[in-house]
Design an enzyme around this catalytic site. Structure first.
Site, PDB file in Angstrom:
ATOM      1  N   GLY A   1       0.846  -1.199   0.000  1.00 41.61           N
ATOM      2  CA  GLY A   1       0.000   0.000   0.000  1.00 41.61           C
ATOM      3  C   GLY A   1       0.876   1.240   0.000  1.00 41.61           C
ATOM      4  O   GLY A   1       2.078   1.174  -0.309  1.00 41.61           O
ATOM      5  N   VAL A   2       0.265   2.364   0.369  1.00 38.03           N
ATOM      6  CA  VAL A   2       0.969   3.645   0.295  1.00 38.03           C
ATOM      7  C   VAL A   2       2.261   3.614   1.111  1.00 38.03           C
ATOM      8  O   VAL A   2       3.358   3.907   0.596  1.00 38.03           O
ATOM      9  CB  VAL A   2       0.062   4.774   0.861  1.00 38.03           C
ATOM     10  N   ILE A   3       2.157   3.240   2.397  1.00 35.40           N
ATOM     11  CA  ILE A   3       3.331   3.322   3.272  1.00 35.40           C
ATOM     12  C   ILE A   3       4.372   2.267   2.884  1.00 35.40           C
ATOM     13  O   ILE A   3       5.572   2.541   2.836  1.00 35.40           O
ATOM     14  CB  ILE A   3       2.902   3.194   4.755  1.00 35.40           C
TER      15      ILE A   3
ATOM     16  N   GLY B   1      -1.488  -1.517   7.349  1.00 39.18           N
ATOM     17  CA  GLY B   1      -2.535  -0.530   7.628  1.00 39.18           C
ATOM     18  C   GLY B   1      -2.411   0.021   9.039  1.00 39.18           C
ATOM     19  O   GLY B   1      -1.512  -0.357   9.797  1.00 39.18           O
TER      20      GLY B   1
ATOM     21  N   HIS C   1       4.690  27.297 -20.418  1.00 40.81           N
ATOM     22  CA  HIS C   1       5.465  26.312 -21.183  1.00 40.81           C
ATOM     23  C   HIS C   1       6.949  26.573 -20.971  1.00 40.81           C
ATOM     24  O   HIS C   1       7.359  27.731 -20.986  1.00 40.81           O
ATOM     25  CB  HIS C   1       5.144  26.430 -22.674  1.00 40.81           C
TER      26      HIS C   1
HETATM   27  C1  LIG Z   1       5.188   6.345   7.435  1.00 39.03           C
HETATM   28  C2  LIG Z   1       3.942   7.184   7.250  1.00 39.03           C
HETATM   29  C3  LIG Z   1       3.878   8.080   6.204  1.00 39.03           C
HETATM   30  C4  LIG Z   1       2.737   8.867   6.039  1.00 39.03           C
HETATM   31  N1  LIG Z   1       2.715   9.740   4.986  1.00 39.03           N
HETATM   32  C5  LIG Z   1       1.626  10.513   4.818  1.00 39.03           C
HETATM   33  C6  LIG Z   1       1.587  11.465   3.766  1.00 39.03           C
HETATM   34  O1  LIG Z   1       2.535  11.607   3.000  1.00 39.03           O
HETATM   35  N2  LIG Z   1       0.482  12.232   3.640  1.00 39.03           N
HETATM   36  C7  LIG Z   1      -0.598  12.097   4.478  1.00 39.03           C
HETATM   37  O2  LIG Z   1      -1.579  12.821   4.321  1.00 39.03           O
HETATM   38  N3  LIG Z   1      -0.590  11.196   5.475  1.00 39.03           N
HETATM   39  C8  LIG Z   1       0.486  10.415   5.672  1.00 39.03           C
HETATM   40  N4  LIG Z   1       0.517   9.539   6.709  1.00 39.03           N
HETATM   41  C9  LIG Z   1      -0.676   9.445   7.584  1.00 39.03           C
HETATM   42  C10 LIG Z   1      -0.681  10.610   8.566  1.00 39.03           C
HETATM   43  O3  LIG Z   1       0.494  10.578   9.333  1.00 39.03           O
HETATM   44  C11 LIG Z   1      -1.907  10.530   9.448  1.00 39.03           C
HETATM   45  O4  LIG Z   1      -3.059  10.501   8.631  1.00 39.03           O
HETATM   46  C12 LIG Z   1      -1.994  11.737  10.365  1.00 39.03           C
HETATM   47  O5  LIG Z   1      -0.863  11.849  11.189  1.00 39.03           O
HETATM   48  C13 LIG Z   1      -3.244  11.637  11.242  1.00 39.03           C
HETATM   49  O6  LIG Z   1      -3.338  12.802  11.992  1.00 39.03           O
HETATM   50  P1  LIG Z   1      -4.109  12.831  13.380  1.00 39.03           P
HETATM   51  O7  LIG Z   1      -3.877  14.191  13.927  1.00 39.03           O
HETATM   52  O8  LIG Z   1      -5.480  12.337  13.204  1.00 39.03           O
HETATM   53  O9  LIG Z   1      -3.377  11.751  14.314  1.00 39.03           O
HETATM   54  P2  LIG Z   1      -1.864  11.560  14.733  1.00 39.03           P
HETATM   55  O10 LIG Z   1      -0.941  12.251  13.831  1.00 39.03           O
HETATM   56  O11 LIG Z   1      -1.699  10.089  14.914  1.00 39.03           O
HETATM   57  O12 LIG Z   1      -1.763  12.300  16.125  1.00 39.03           O
HETATM   58  C14 LIG Z   1      -2.483  11.882  17.240  1.00 39.03           C
HETATM   59  C15 LIG Z   1      -1.778  12.400  18.473  1.00 39.03           C
HETATM   60  O13 LIG Z   1      -2.614  12.190  19.603  1.00 39.03           O
HETATM   61  C16 LIG Z   1      -1.809  11.826  20.696  1.00 39.03           C
HETATM   62  N5  LIG Z   1      -2.656  11.131  21.663  1.00 39.03           N
HETATM   63  C17 LIG Z   1      -3.364   9.995  21.485  1.00 39.03           C
HETATM   64  N6  LIG Z   1      -4.076   9.700  22.587  1.00 39.03           N
HETATM   65  C18 LIG Z   1      -3.814  10.686  23.477  1.00 39.03           C
HETATM   66  C19 LIG Z   1      -4.250  10.945  24.796  1.00 39.03           C
HETATM   67  N7  LIG Z   1      -5.125  10.135  25.414  1.00 39.03           N
HETATM   68  N8  LIG Z   1      -3.761  12.046  25.429  1.00 39.03           N
HETATM   69  C20 LIG Z   1      -2.885  12.883  24.812  1.00 39.03           C
HETATM   70  N9  LIG Z   1      -2.443  12.679  23.553  1.00 39.03           N
HETATM   71  C21 LIG Z   1      -2.909  11.598  22.901  1.00 39.03           C
HETATM   72  C22 LIG Z   1      -0.753  10.932  20.077  1.00 39.03           C
HETATM   73  O14 LIG Z   1       0.388  10.874  20.932  1.00 39.03           O
HETATM   74  C23 LIG Z   1      -0.477  11.676  18.777  1.00 39.03           C
HETATM   75  O15 LIG Z   1       0.553  12.604  18.933  1.00 39.03           O
HETATM   76  C24 LIG Z   1       1.651   8.750   6.928  1.00 39.03           C
HETATM   77  C25 LIG Z   1       1.716   7.855   7.999  1.00 39.03           C
HETATM   78  C26 LIG Z   1       2.850   7.073   8.165  1.00 39.03           C
HETATM   79  C27 LIG Z   1       2.911   6.127   9.328  1.00 39.03           C
END
Ligand SMILES: Cc1cc2nc3c(=O)[nH]c(=O)nc-3n(C[C@H](O)[C@H](O)[C@H](O)COP(=O)(O)OP(=O)(O)OC[C@H]3O[C@@H](n4cnc5c(N)ncnc54)[C@H](O)[C@@H]3O)c2cc1C
Length: 483
Positions: free
Chosen positions: A190-192, A283, A456
């Protein structure tokens, strides 16, 4: 600092930090709680995206691309380089500096916008109260009119390949290798998996991707997915479809650990492959561990995501949820836009989000990017449409840059000509697809894009030509019969 807030956000990933900043911009007293810590135990903002996701993976993709170009492409441009070497620890160190700079940037933005940045673990209690356990274990209860849950997602583990953090790793471990594994297995194409496989393949690993599904990038437009598979295979990625991993065994061979992976191959026969490292990329799952008190009133759906409506409202009044922890594609920008929508809704605005136009990018080289509907989706929905495709081979800028692989595919409604989707594999696909996303937001037709003057020579001329091709009017290639 008073413990009563207008808004408390739990999680400072791209969903949470954007929501917190927008809420504070709108004059709401806002706090953002984050439990992530660096290797010294200090709290850091930015979530998966900045710490172990989008940003570090792109840092390594860029470094490995430069290495690969220097080793294989420069000569074709008449540039001699002598011996090229890699220093993996320096590459990882640079990636870590990029991460630190970007997550420090969020902390700076919090300060500038007067968001209270609280390090520790947040737990939603009843009546939108939040229990904060700080990093020393001290607890206190904070009160807020609104709580936004943005706790993100974590990698899925599979029993046949349990992550040990040494030989079998998840996406986070794959950003930390200290040397280039000679034989690298990736479970999941997949993507990752493709991005991380590409990093190490460019640096010299022999990469095998084992994918359980029988089609490559099943959710992408299949014309583009087929073209991408051809290109990536030519680059050396060994992508094996219909291969389901059934077991793995870490063994020692001449004092070095390796992993023997057992899988069922495309003919249903048992097969084995030995790797120096194995990345499990099957995933991610929504992360809610310890987030919700029993009486919080927030419900989960059958997939473990926090249940929300179209406006990201949960089943508990005054509690919202955004980003990877709710339904929809797990993409940083999807969560950020939800964050803006929710902050503005809390402030009394009527903001809605357009879930139909969310670009999706895979940062291989060339990039694979899409927005809107695929041809397969339109067929399944019984929609009538026209398609225009255009190859980068006929784009002067692409040939000059030696980046002429791939194509743009534009799909427009047969009756109205409104653009329904655009799918690209090719140079700068991520940025090109964004141009089409803007056009789609404004309800553009393929003809509108075809009538727009493009600079262009640019890669983006392929977008214009694909739009012209929808009606059989492409200039720089013979047109196929209009469909
Ligand atoms: C290797 C990799 C590459 C990726 N590349 C891309 C890309 O190029 N483009 C893209 O769009 N997406 C990409 N993604 C996906 C992207 O990282 C996620 O979709 C995005 O980070 C989700 O954002 P979020 O804020 O929902 O959650 P997250 O970024 O997961 O952040 C959630 C935060 O909540 C905190 N947390 C959780 N529970 C608690 C709690 N109870 N109290 C306090 N803090 C808490 C966690 O510590 C974390 O810091 C990639 C993911 C990976 C793993």
């Amino acid at each position: 600092m008073s413990d009563k807030y207008d808004v408390i956000v739990i999680g400072s990933g791209p969903a949470g930090y954007v929501a917190a900043i927008r809420a504070a911009q709108l004059g709401l007293k806002t706090a953002c709680i984050e439990k992530w810590r660096d290797d010294k135990g200090n709290g850091v903002n930015g979530g998966t995206c900045l710490n172990v996701g989008c940003i570090p993976s792109k840092a390594l993709l860029d470094s490995s691309h430069k290495y690969h170009d220097a080793k294989h492409a420069f000569e074709g441009h008449g540039i001699g380089t002598g011996d090229i070497s890699i220093d993996v620890p320096s590459m990882i160190e640079r990636k870590n500096r990029v991460v630190k700079q970007m997550s420090g940037g969020i902390t700076g933005l919090f300060k500038a916008n007067k968001v209270d940045s609280l390090y520790g673990t947040g737990k939603l209690l009843a009546n939108h109260k939040v229990e904060l356990t700080d990093n020393d274990g001290n607890k206190k209860v904070l009160d807020a009119d609104n709580v936004i849950l943005a706790s993100g997602s974590i990698p899925v583990n599979i029993p046949p390949a349990p992550v040990d953090g040494e030989v079998i790793v998840d996406s986070t471990g794959a950003l930390e290798f200290t040397e280039v594994p000679e034989r690298l297995g990736v479970i999941g194409a997949g993507v990752i998996g493709l991005e991380l496989g590409s990093v190490w393949s460019r640096l010299g690993s022999k990469v095998v991707c084992l994918e359980a599904l029988d089609s490559f990038l099943a959710i992408m437009d299949q014309t583009i997915a087929k073209e991408a598979k051809k290109i990536l295979t030519k680059q050396g990625l060994d992508i094996r479809l219909s291969c389901r991993v059934t077991g793995s065994e870490v063994v020692e061979n001449n004092g070095k650990k390796e992993v023997i992976v057992t899988y069922t191959d495309q003919d249903g026969k048992e097969a084995k492959e030995t790797f120096d490292k194995l990345i499990v990329c099957v995933g991610r799952r929504p992360y809610t561990d310890g987030l919700l008190a029993d009486d919080s009133g927030v419900k989960l759906d059958e997939r473990g995501s926090i249940y929300v409506n179209d406006l990201c409202s949960t089943s508990a009044p005054g509690v919202w949820a955004i980003g990877d922890v709710v339904r929809g594609p797990m993409l940083a920008h999807k969560g950020s836009e939800e964050g803006v929508m929710v902050a503005e809704r809390i402030a009394g605005e009527k903001t809605v989000m357009n879930y139909d136009i969310i670009p999706n990018v895979i940062y291989t080289h060339p990039e694979i990017a899409s927005v809107g509907k695929t041809e397969e989706q339109l067929k399944a929905d019984g929609e009538s449409y026209n398609v225009g495709t255009f190859p980068f081979l006929a784009i002067g800028r692409a040939v000059a840059a030696d980046e002429a692989e791939g194509m743009v595919k534009m799909i427009a409604d047969e009756k109205t000509d409104r653009v329904l989707g655009c799918h690209i594999v090719g140079p700068a696909a991520a940025d090109l697809v964004q141009q089409v996303a803007i056009a789609m937001e404004f309800g553009s037709t393929a003809e509108d894009i075809g009538l727009t003057v493009f600079g262009h020579p640019t890669f983006s001329e392929a977008v214009k030509e694909a739009a012209l091709a929808v009606h059989g009017h492409a200039i720089h290639m013979p047109n196929r019969k209009k469909r």
